[in-house]
Scaffold this motif. Structure first.
Motif, short mmCIF file in Angstrom:
data_model
loop_
_atom_site.label_atom_id
_atom_site.label_comp_id
_atom_site.label_asym_id
_atom_site.label_seq_id
_atom_site.Cartn_x
_atom_site.Cartn_y
_atom_site.Cartn_z
N LEU A 39 60.05 -21.15 34.47
CA LEU A 39 59.22 -21.43 33.63
C LEU A 39 58.31 -19.90 33.24
O LEU A 39 57.79 -20.37 31.90
N GLN A 40 57.82 -19.88 33.91
CA GLN A 40 56.97 -18.47 33.38
C GLN A 40 57.60 -17.14 32.35
O GLN A 40 57.95 -17.27 31.35
N GLU A 41 59.47 -17.10 32.48
CA GLU A 41 59.59 -16.19 31.48
C GLU A 41 60.21 -17.39 30.61
O GLU A 41 60.79 -16.99 29.38
N SER A 42 60.03 -19.11 30.96
CA SER A 42 60.56 -19.58 29.35
C SER A 42 59.11 -19.82 28.14
O SER A 42 59.19 -19.47 27.38
N LEU A 43 57.64 -19.17 29.54
CA LEU A 43 56.76 -19.73 28.62
C LEU A 43 56.59 -17.73 28.01
O LEU A 43 56.00 -17.88 26.88
N GLU A 44 57.57 -17.21 28.75
CA GLU A 44 57.13 -15.40 27.41
C GLU A 44 57.84 -15.83 26.39
O GLU A 44 57.38 -15.05 25.17
N GLY A 45 58.94 -16.25 26.99
CA GLY A 45 60.34 -15.42 26.06
C GLY A 45 59.49 -17.01 24.63
O GLY A 45 59.70 -16.47 23.13
N LEU A 46 58.97 -17.97 24.84
CA LEU A 46 57.97 -19.14 23.21
C LEU A 46 57.04 -17.77 23.13
O LEU A 46 57.14 -18.64 22.15
N HIS A 47 56.09 -17.23 24.11
CA HIS A 47 55.13 -16.39 22.96
C HIS A 47 55.78 -15.12 21.97
O HIS A 47 55.23 -15.15 21.03
N GLU A 48 56.71 -14.89 22.92
CA GLU A 48 56.92 -13.95 21.63
C GLU A 48 57.83 -14.91 20.27
O GLU A 48 57.72 -13.58 19.28
N HIS A 49 58.55 -15.62 20.25
CA HIS A 49 59.55 -16.39 18.97
C HIS A 49 57.94 -16.90 18.07
O HIS A 49 57.75 -16.84 17.16
N TYR A 50 56.57 -17.28 19.22
CA TYR A 50 55.22 -17.68 18.16
C TYR A 50 54.87 -16.80 17.39
O TYR A 50 54.08 -16.10 16.23
N LEU A 51 54.82 -15.44 18.29
CA LEU A 51 54.22 -13.80 17.56
C LEU A 51 54.95 -13.77 16.58
O LEU A 51 54.34 -13.37 15.23
N GLU A 52 56.22 -13.97 16.70
CA GLU A 52 57.08 -13.57 15.75
C GLU A 52 56.82 -15.35 14.17
O GLU A 52 57.24 -14.22 12.86
N LEU A 53 56.46 -15.56 14.50
CA LEU A 53 56.26 -17.15 13.72
C LEU A 53 55.57 -16.51 12.84
O LEU A 53 55.39 -16.70 11.74
N LEU A 54 54.34 -16.18 13.52
CA LEU A 54 52.78 -15.42 12.53
C LEU A 54 53.10 -14.06 11.80
O LEU A 54 52.54 -14.20 10.65
N LYS A 55 53.82 -14.16 12.26
CA LYS A 55 53.81 -12.34 11.71
C LYS A 55 55.09 -12.50 10.43
O LYS A 55 54.41 -12.13 9.58
N ASN A 56 55.52 -13.81 10.50
CA ASN A 56 57.00 -13.45 8.68
C ASN A 56 55.62 -14.93 8.21
O ASN A 56 55.54 -14.85 7.18
N VAL A 57 54.95 -15.63 8.93
CA VAL A 57 54.12 -16.34 7.49
C VAL A 57 52.79 -15.26 7.52
O VAL A 57 52.20 -15.18 5.93
N ASN A 58 52.69 -14.61 8.27
CA ASN A 58 51.18 -13.57 7.87
C ASN A 58 52.18 -12.29 6.42
O ASN A 58 51.60 -12.51 5.09
N ILE A 64 60.40 -28.22 24.55
CA ILE A 64 61.10 -29.60 24.76
C ILE A 64 61.66 -29.13 26.12
O ILE A 64 61.75 -30.11 27.32
N ILE A 65 62.52 -28.71 25.91
CA ILE A 65 63.30 -27.99 27.16
C ILE A 65 62.75 -27.53 28.46
O ILE A 65 63.29 -28.09 29.45
N SER A 66 61.51 -26.77 28.16
CA SER A 66 60.48 -26.60 29.57
C SER A 66 60.23 -27.75 30.19
O SER A 66 59.77 -27.92 31.26
N ILE A 67 59.47 -28.28 28.95
CA ILE A 67 58.61 -29.50 29.73
C ILE A 67 60.15 -30.61 30.67
O ILE A 67 59.65 -30.51 31.28
#
Length: 231
Positions: free
Chosen positions: A4-23, A65-68
């Protein structure tokens, strides 16, 4: 297999990448307002960036969804995963909103060139403030900074006030001459779009407060409104 922790870290990285692109799309909006015209090179870049935003939104949703389903996380992590899904979807819409502004700027440049100066004098200062708010949110995500989030919530009124002032000025502009109506209407739409983008940032802030503190600010707000309505 990831835990779970690795999945959360991966999601966090993707989320930051999403924020960067919107910015980045927000950056391009700022530049075009400043220059009072559509830059086709930057527009082409944003078309590509928009594809990246869409792909990241789908990736975050699917991975969350997969992580949940796989890990059946406890409350705090479950809130985080749900926030990721909701916030990624909202960021994708925010990217669409920013991209739609390019067509409006193009219409103003083509059909109402005498109005184009207001892109810089009126909208540019407001969008600079919105960009600052969005970047403060990104930093709060990175730092898990609760104090910064509460400070951000106070900035919403500032943007609303500027937007209201712009609307009054644009109304007077259109009243002054029929030649100003088409371009003024386009400026009104841009003003509303940027105010809506700012509102969406506040929704992101509220969601992150819920993750860090377990406080559902929207629920509190609705309860307060209900109390006031009974008085």
């Amino acid at each position: 297999m990831k835990n779970l922790q690795e999945s959360l870290e991966g999601l966090h990285e993707h989320y930051l990448e999403l924020l960067k692109n919107v910015n980045r799309v927000l950056d391009v909006n700022v530049e075009m307002l400043k220059n009072q015209k559509l830059d086709f090179g930057l527009y082409g870049e944003c078309v590509v960036v928009e594809d990246v935003i869409n792909a990241l939104e789908v990736r975050i949703k699917d991975d969350a969804i997969i992580s949940i389903a796989r890990f059946q996380p406890a409350a705090v992590n479950l809130r985080l995963l749900i926030m990721m899904i909701n916030s990624a979807r909202l960021l994708e819409r925010m990217g669409d909103l920013l991209k739609a502004n390019f067509s409006i700027i193009k219409d103003i440049e083509r059909n109402s060139p005498h109005i184009a100066k207001y892109l810089q004098s009126m909208l540019y200062p407001m969008v600079l403030k919105i960009k600052n708010i969005f970047e403060m949110y990104v930093k709060a995500v990175i730092d898990n900074d609760e104090k910064a989030l509460y400070l951000l919530l106070t900035r919403d009124e500032e943007i609303d006030e500027i937007s209201h002032q712009n609307m009054n000025s644009l109304t007077e502009l259109m009243k002054a001459s029929p030649d100003n109506v088409q371009g003024g209407t386009d400026l009104v739409l841009l003003n509303k779009n940027y105010e809506r983008f700012s509102d969406h940032v506040m929704h992101l802030v509220v969601d992150l407060v819920y993750i860090l503190k377990g406080e559902n600010l929207r629920k509190i707000e609705l309860l307060e409104e209900k109390k006031l309505s009974k008085k």
